[in-house]
Scaffold this motif. Structure first.
Motif, PDB file in Angstrom:
ATOM      1  N   ARG A  44       3.913  42.832  21.271  1.00  0.00           N
ATOM      2  CA  ARG A  44       2.442  42.894  21.245  1.00  0.00           C
ATOM      3  C   ARG A  44       1.786  42.148  22.406  1.00  0.00           C
ATOM      4  N   ASN A  45       2.321  41.011  22.808  1.00  0.00           N
ATOM      5  CA  ASN A  45       1.708  40.275  23.924  1.00  0.00           C
ATOM      6  C   ASN A  45       1.793  41.065  25.227  1.00  0.00           C
ATOM      7  N   ILE A  46       2.824  41.842  25.374  1.00  0.00           N
ATOM      8  CA  ILE A  46       2.976  42.691  26.557  1.00  0.00           C
ATOM      9  C   ILE A  46       2.020  43.872  26.479  1.00  0.00           C
ATOM     10  N   PHE A  47       1.889  44.463  25.288  1.00  0.00           N
ATOM     11  CA  PHE A  47       0.990  45.604  25.117  1.00  0.00           C
ATOM     12  C   PHE A  47      -0.474  45.204  25.304  1.00  0.00           C
ATOM     13  N   LYS A  48      -0.808  43.960  25.050  1.00  0.00           N
ATOM     14  CA  LYS A  48      -2.190  43.493  25.218  1.00  0.00           C
ATOM     15  C   LYS A  48      -2.589  43.420  26.683  1.00  0.00           C
ATOM     16  N   ARG A  49      -1.643  43.396  27.580  1.00  0.00           N
ATOM     17  CA  ARG A  49      -1.936  43.266  29.012  1.00  0.00           C
ATOM     18  C   ARG A  49      -2.482  44.549  29.626  1.00  0.00           C
ATOM     19  N   ARG A  50      -2.338  45.642  28.938  1.00  0.00           N
ATOM     20  CA  ARG A  50      -2.768  46.933  29.459  1.00  0.00           C
ATOM     21  C   ARG A  50      -3.952  47.446  28.644  1.00  0.00           C
ATOM     22  N   ALA A  51      -4.908  48.039  29.319  1.00  0.00           N
ATOM     23  CA  ALA A  51      -6.043  48.651  28.614  1.00  0.00           C
ATOM     24  C   ALA A  51      -5.602  50.017  28.095  1.00  0.00           C
ATOM     25  N   TRP A  52      -5.732  50.227  26.795  1.00  0.00           N
ATOM     26  CA  TRP A  52      -5.309  51.480  26.174  1.00  0.00           C
ATOM     27  C   TRP A  52      -6.542  52.283  25.799  1.00  0.00           C
ATOM     28  N   GLY A  53      -6.496  53.574  26.069  1.00  0.00           N
ATOM     29  CA  GLY A  53      -7.612  54.448  25.722  1.00  0.00           C
ATOM     30  C   GLY A  53      -7.582  54.867  24.266  1.00  0.00           C
ATOM     31  N   PHE A  54      -6.387  55.155  23.762  1.00  0.00           N
ATOM     32  CA  PHE A  54      -6.246  55.633  22.394  1.00  0.00           C
ATOM     33  C   PHE A  54      -4.962  55.089  21.789  1.00  0.00           C
ATOM     34  N   LEU A  55      -4.966  54.982  20.479  1.00  0.00           N
ATOM     35  CA  LEU A  55      -3.766  54.638  19.732  1.00  0.00           C
ATOM     36  C   LEU A  55      -3.629  55.665  18.629  1.00  0.00           C
ATOM     37  N   ILE A  56      -2.531  56.367  18.630  1.00  0.00           N
ATOM     38  CA  ILE A  56      -2.249  57.330  17.570  1.00  0.00           C
ATOM     39  C   ILE A  56      -1.068  56.780  16.795  1.00  0.00           C
ATOM     40  N   LEU A  57      -1.304  56.456  15.543  1.00  0.00           N
ATOM     41  CA  LEU A  57      -0.297  55.800  14.726  1.00  0.00           C
ATOM     42  C   LEU A  57       0.242  56.769  13.690  1.00  0.00           C
ATOM     43  N   ASP A  58       1.516  57.077  13.813  1.00  0.00           N
ATOM     44  CA  ASP A  58       2.151  57.980  12.860  1.00  0.00           C
ATOM     45  C   ASP A  58       3.026  57.192  11.884  1.00  0.00           C
ATOM     46  N   GLU A  59       2.725  55.926  11.753  1.00  0.00           N
ATOM     47  CA  GLU A  59       3.447  55.079  10.817  1.00  0.00           C
ATOM     48  C   GLU A  59       2.429  54.316   9.979  1.00  0.00           C
ATOM     49  N   ALA A  60       1.467  55.057   9.447  1.00  0.00           N
ATOM     50  CA  ALA A  60       0.356  54.448   8.721  1.00  0.00           C
ATOM     51  C   ALA A  60       0.818  53.644   7.510  1.00  0.00           C
ATOM     52  N   HIS A  61       1.976  53.948   6.990  1.00  0.00           N
ATOM     53  CA  HIS A  61       2.482  53.181   5.849  1.00  0.00           C
ATOM     54  C   HIS A  61       2.631  51.703   6.208  1.00  0.00           C
ATOM     55  N   ASN A  62       2.728  51.394   7.489  1.00  0.00           N
ATOM     56  CA  ASN A  62       2.855  50.004   7.928  1.00  0.00           C
ATOM     57  C   ASN A  62       1.543  49.236   7.878  1.00  0.00           C
ATOM     58  N   ILE A  63       0.413  49.918   7.881  1.00  0.00           N
ATOM     59  CA  ILE A  63      -0.876  49.218   7.921  1.00  0.00           C
ATOM     60  C   ILE A  63      -1.834  49.651   6.822  1.00  0.00           C
ATOM     61  N   LYS A  64      -1.414  50.443   5.870  1.00  0.00           N
ATOM     62  CA  LYS A  64      -2.353  50.996   4.907  1.00  0.00           C
ATOM     63  C   LYS A  64      -2.931  49.961   3.945  1.00  0.00           C
ATOM     64  N   ASN A  65      -2.235  48.885   3.697  1.00  0.00           N
ATOM     65  CA  ASN A  65      -2.712  47.861   2.785  1.00  0.00           C
ATOM     66  C   ASN A  65      -3.256  46.693   3.600  1.00  0.00           C
ATOM     67  N   TRP A  66      -4.581  46.514   3.628  1.00  0.00           N
ATOM     68  CA  TRP A  66      -5.183  45.478   4.466  1.00  0.00           C
ATOM     69  C   TRP A  66      -4.822  44.066   4.021  1.00  0.00           C
ATOM     70  N   LYS A  67      -4.261  43.922   2.832  1.00  0.00           N
ATOM     71  CA  LYS A  67      -3.813  42.608   2.355  1.00  0.00           C
ATOM     72  C   LYS A  67      -2.366  42.310   2.740  1.00  0.00           C
ATOM     73  N   SER A  68      -1.682  43.294   3.299  1.00  0.00           N
ATOM     74  CA  SER A  68      -0.272  43.113   3.635  1.00  0.00           C
ATOM     75  C   SER A  68      -0.115  42.300   4.928  1.00  0.00           C
ATOM     76  N   GLN A  69       1.048  41.759   5.123  1.00  0.00           N
ATOM     77  CA  GLN A  69       1.337  40.970   6.322  1.00  0.00           C
ATOM     78  C   GLN A  69       1.273  41.844   7.571  1.00  0.00           C
ATOM     79  N   ASN A  70       1.671  43.101   7.468  1.00  0.00           N
ATOM     80  CA  ASN A  70       1.637  43.999   8.632  1.00  0.00           C
ATOM     81  C   ASN A  70       0.243  44.290   9.122  1.00  0.00           C
ATOM     82  N   TRP A  71      -0.724  44.284   8.230  1.00  0.00           N
ATOM     83  CA  TRP A  71      -2.094  44.609   8.603  1.00  0.00           C
ATOM     84  C   TRP A  71      -2.533  43.687   9.702  1.00  0.00           C
TER      85      TRP A  71
END
Length: 71
Positions: A44-71
């Motif tokens: 993530r620290n490396i990905f933050k160095r670049r400006a991204w136009g879009f993020l398409i996430l096909d692994e929504a199960h990783n972030i669907k619960n806003w109370k989870s650690q992954n969120w």
């Protein structure tokens, strides 16, 4: 789909991913970066160095619960 686009398949060992990142902040170095959610989180620290136009996430199960650690 878009044959003129430059695509990076961002995966592999830490050394392989480091090699893939050489020059990737230059404009036009690529159009699409394919990576798993876990790899992006790990680098993530490396990905933050670049400006991204879009993020398409096909692994929504990783972030669907806003109370989870992954969120």
């Amino acid at each position: 789909w878009v044959p003129g686009f430059k695509v990076i398949k961002y995966h592999g060992s830490a050394k392989e991913r480091e090699r893939l990142r050489k020059g990737w902040t230059a404009e036009g170095s690529f159009h699409i970066c394919l990576a798993s959610y876990s790899t992006v989180v790990h680098d993530r620290n490396i990905f933050k160095r670049r400006a991204w136009g879009f993020l398409i996430l096909d692994e929504a199960h990783n972030i669907k619960n806003w109370k989870s650690q992954n969120w």
